[in-house]
Design a protein around this motif. Structure first.
Motif, short mmCIF file in Angstrom:
data_model
loop_
_atom_site.label_atom_id
_atom_site.label_comp_id
_atom_site.label_asym_id
_atom_site.label_seq_id
_atom_site.Cartn_x
_atom_site.Cartn_y
_atom_site.Cartn_z
N ASP A 1 41.07 42.42 50.06
CA ASP A 1 42.24 42.50 49.18
C ASP A 1 42.07 41.59 47.97
OD1 ASP A 1 43.29 44.23 51.00
OD2 ASP A 1 44.75 42.84 51.84
N TRP A 2 41.56 40.39 48.22
CA TRP A 2 41.37 39.45 47.11
C TRP A 2 40.32 39.97 46.14
CZ3 TRP A 2 44.79 35.86 46.22
CH2 TRP A 2 44.52 34.89 45.26
N LEU A 3 39.28 40.58 46.66
CA LEU A 3 38.23 41.13 45.81
C LEU A 3 38.74 42.29 44.97
CD1 LEU A 3 35.23 40.93 45.08
CD2 LEU A 3 34.74 42.49 46.98
N VAL A 4 39.56 43.15 45.57
CA VAL A 4 40.13 44.27 44.82
C VAL A 4 40.98 43.77 43.66
CG1 VAL A 4 41.79 46.19 44.94
CG2 VAL A 4 40.08 45.91 46.73
N LEU A 5 41.83 42.79 43.95
CA LEU A 5 42.69 42.26 42.88
C LEU A 5 41.85 41.56 41.80
CD1 LEU A 5 45.66 40.85 45.01
CD2 LEU A 5 45.62 42.94 43.64
N SER A 6 40.78 40.90 42.20
CA SER A 6 39.93 40.23 41.23
C SER A 6 39.19 41.22 40.33
CB SER A 6 38.91 39.33 41.96
OG SER A 6 39.56 38.34 42.73
N LEU A 7 38.77 42.34 40.91
CA LEU A 7 38.02 43.33 40.14
C LEU A 7 38.91 44.16 39.22
CD1 LEU A 7 35.56 44.69 42.89
CD2 LEU A 7 34.97 43.25 40.92
N THR A 8 40.20 44.22 39.54
CA THR A 8 41.10 45.13 38.80
C THR A 8 42.17 44.41 37.99
OG1 THR A 8 42.58 45.33 40.71
CG2 THR A 8 40.77 46.92 40.54
N ASP B 1 44.55 42.28 39.15
CA ASP B 1 45.79 42.26 39.94
C ASP B 1 46.50 43.61 39.93
OD1 ASP B 1 45.22 39.61 40.38
OD2 ASP B 1 46.58 38.88 38.82
N SER B 2 45.78 44.68 40.10
CA SER B 2 46.38 46.02 40.10
C SER B 2 46.95 46.36 41.47
CB SER B 2 45.32 47.06 39.71
OG SER B 2 45.83 48.37 39.90
N GLY B 3 48.27 46.51 41.55
CA GLY B 3 48.91 46.94 42.79
C GLY B 3 48.53 48.36 43.14
N ALA B 4 48.34 49.21 42.14
CA ALA B 4 47.96 50.60 42.40
C ALA B 4 46.57 50.68 43.04
CB ALA B 4 47.99 51.39 41.10
N ALA B 5 45.62 49.87 42.56
CA ALA B 5 44.28 49.88 43.14
C ALA B 5 44.30 49.36 44.57
CB ALA B 5 43.34 49.02 42.29
N LEU B 6 45.06 48.32 44.81
CA LEU B 6 45.17 47.78 46.16
C LEU B 6 45.81 48.80 47.09
CD1 LEU B 6 44.73 45.32 47.97
CD2 LEU B 6 47.00 44.51 47.29
N GLY B 7 46.82 49.49 46.59
CA GLY B 7 47.46 50.53 47.38
C GLY B 7 46.51 51.67 47.68
N LEU B 8 45.64 52.02 46.72
CA LEU B 8 44.69 53.11 46.94
C LEU B 8 43.65 52.73 47.99
CD1 LEU B 8 43.64 55.88 46.24
CD2 LEU B 8 42.40 54.88 44.30
N VAL B 9 43.15 51.51 47.96
CA VAL B 9 42.19 51.06 48.98
C VAL B 9 42.82 51.15 50.37
CG1 VAL B 9 40.93 49.07 49.89
CG2 VAL B 9 40.82 49.60 47.46
N LEU C 1 34.19 49.70 47.44
CA LEU C 1 35.30 49.32 48.30
C LEU C 1 36.08 50.54 48.75
CD1 LEU C 1 36.51 46.15 46.37
CD2 LEU C 1 35.24 46.21 48.52
N TYR C 2 36.23 51.51 47.86
CA TYR C 2 36.89 52.75 48.24
C TYR C 2 36.13 53.47 49.35
CZ TYR C 2 39.78 52.43 43.98
OH TYR C 2 40.66 52.02 43.01
N VAL C 3 34.82 53.59 49.19
CA VAL C 3 33.99 54.29 50.19
C VAL C 3 34.01 53.54 51.52
CG1 VAL C 3 31.65 55.00 50.78
CG2 VAL C 3 32.51 55.37 48.47
N PRO D 1 49.65 40.23 49.17
CA PRO D 1 48.77 39.79 48.07
C PRO D 1 49.47 39.81 46.72
CG PRO D 1 47.62 41.35 49.48
CD PRO D 1 49.05 41.37 49.90
N LEU D 2 50.32 40.82 46.49
CA LEU D 2 51.02 40.89 45.20
C LEU D 2 52.03 39.77 45.04
CD1 LEU D 2 51.60 44.76 44.91
CD2 LEU D 2 50.06 43.34 43.52
N ILE D 3 52.77 39.48 46.14
CA ILE D 3 53.72 38.37 46.10
C ILE D 3 52.99 37.06 45.81
CG2 ILE D 3 55.17 36.92 47.58
CD1 ILE D 3 56.75 39.23 46.72
N ALA D 4 51.86 36.85 46.49
CA ALA D 4 51.12 35.60 46.34
C ALA D 4 50.64 35.41 44.91
CB ALA D 4 49.93 35.58 47.30
N ARG D 5 50.07 36.45 44.32
CA ARG D 5 49.44 36.30 43.00
C ARG D 5 50.42 36.41 41.85
NH1 ARG D 5 43.45 37.04 42.72
NH2 ARG D 5 43.81 37.37 40.50
N THR D 6 51.35 37.34 41.93
CA THR D 6 52.20 37.61 40.76
C THR D 6 53.53 36.88 40.79
OG1 THR D 6 53.22 39.57 41.78
CG2 THR D 6 51.17 39.90 40.57
#
Length: 421
Positions: A39-46, A48-56, A112-114, A247-252
């Motif tokens: 989760d942390w890696l997804v937010l770091s790569l994007t 802080d995209s909630g949509a990307a985290l939701g897609l993963v 990460l998606y795969v 993760p979204l609450i923590a970061r944003t």
């Protein structure tokens, strides 16, 4: 005190269950470390995209939505222990491959998606098989205790895993966390292989009626199973999306680093652990009112967590929310599993898994999108309000009809027991 502890941990008196629990503690701790790092890696790569985290999250749980009923059919027809060994080995290889990509600096969001989708395919078989295997390990009399202890070690892993992962991600990076997770599956495999097959409580294999449709017909004929399953569907869809919301609450909201994010997740998991330990005292099938009431309480606490003004308040409210979420899930699980005939349990628990976790792809996208538009807190508000409303509606519906009708089966359930707290 000693007798109380012995009563709480009575399933551990069985060698096979001790081996199973020991292997699972190590493996599941690695899994929760992996989830935190992912989760942390997804937010770091994007950014802080909630949509990307939701897609993963959606990709990881979509196979559960599509294939878990077939996984339950496999669990009813084949050796559950062998299926679990294979599933753990495949999961370990997937984790090691992802760790290699991260450690070499070649990982991309697509990887990460795969990885999430591939792990979801394995989980579609592993989850219903593992849940129904517990009854083979301990038998019907100890099933409530063993099920609660299973939740306890999962919750323990959710306490230790995220806290350790947060510190390790900040110190060494996400790749080393994923590497540990890959090797942790060997503990589960070792525990399974060291068991004594002759001590398993395997019921007779029934001929005929072994398909997925037969399992669905069985559930449809049982009014005492359809209500908790329907409630699990709503709460799972809207309320149990903490892999996205935390993760979204923590970061944003609180501008937290990886270590602080691990602490929030740990607070939630600590509440779950307490609930699991409380439910080890259960000796029979819980009443329907306990299931509906606990859903209502959980929803109210999730709404309160969404309003937490400070990081400390968020930890306290998430502790209580974690407690209520696990208490509800355990009450629903025990009501469903303890009322199900042994030869149908794999498919019924697959349906339970499908409903509880298979709704996650839709729920994570919905909550992730809502949080992206209305802010991270809105995900908790939405989930809590809908869960509380569903609990209230189910409670009202339950009052309008006679509950606890005996199973309409020719053979009794493996755990045909009276309703007890």
């Amino acid at each position: 005190m000693r007798s109380a502890l012995a009563h709480t941990f009575r399933s551990l008196s069985l060698r096979n269950f001790r081996l199973f629990a020991a292997g699972q503690i190590v493996s599941v701790t690695g899994t929760w470390m992996m989830v935190t790092a992912q989760d942390w890696l997804v937010l770091s790569l994007t950014g802080d995209s909630g949509a990307a985290l939701g897609l993963v999250t959606a990709l990881q749980f979509t196979p559960v939505l599509l294939l878990t009923l077939y996984g339950g059919r496999l669990a009813d027809r084949y050796d559950k222990r062998a299926l679990l060994v294979g599933a753990n080995l495949v999961s370990g290889v997937l984790a090691l491959l992802l760790a290699l990509l991260v450690l070499t600096g070649t990982v991309r969001l697509a990887h990460l998606y795969v990885a999430a989708l591939s792990l979801g395919l394995v989980n579609a078989v592993e989850i219903p098989t593992r849940m129904s295997f517990v009854s083979e390990l301990v038998g019907s009399d100890l099933l409530p205790n063993a099920s609660a202890l299973s939740t306890a070690y999962f919750s323990t892993a959710r306490v230790v895993g995220p806290a350790g992962a947060g510190a390790l991600v900040a110190w060494l990076g996400a790749g080393w966390v994923m590497l540990f997770n890959g090797f942790s599956y060997l503990a589960a495999v070792a525990g399974l292989l060291m068991m004594r097959p002759g001590e398993l409580h395997r019921g007779p294999v029934r001929t005929g009626g072994s398909g997925v449709v037969d399992g669905l017909r069985y559930v449809a004929s049982r009014r005492d199973l359809t209500l908790p399953l329907a409630l699990v569907a709503v709460v799972g869809l809207f309320g149990l999306n903490f892999q996205v919301t935390l993760p979204l609450i923590a970061r944003t909201v609180f501008d937290a680093d990886a270590t602080s994010f691990g602490l929030l997740t740990t607070a939630f998991a600590a509440g779950s652990l307490l609930a699991a330990l409380v439910t080890t005292a259960r000796t029979g099938r819980p009443p329907s009112t306990l299931v509906t009431g606990s859903a209502l309480v959980f929803g109210a606490l999730e709404v309160a967590a969404g309003w937490a003004p400070t990081f400390a308040a968020a930890m306290v409210s998430l502790f209580l929310t974690g407690l209520a979420s696990t208490y509800f899930a355990q009450a629903a699980n025990h009501r469903i599993q303890l009322g199900t005939r042994a030869d149908q349990r794999g498919r019924v628990m697959a349906l339970y898994t499908l409903i509880l976790q298979g709704t996650t792809p839709v729920g994570s996208l919905l909550v992730g999108g809502t949080s992206g538009v209305l802010g991270a807190r809105s995900g908790l508000w939405l989930g809590g309000l809908v869960s509380a409303a569903a609990g209230a509606v189910a409670m009202a519906a339950d009052r309008r009809r006679a509950d606890g009708d005996p199973p309409r089966d020719n053979a009794p359930a493996a755990a045909d027991v009276s309703d007890k707290q």
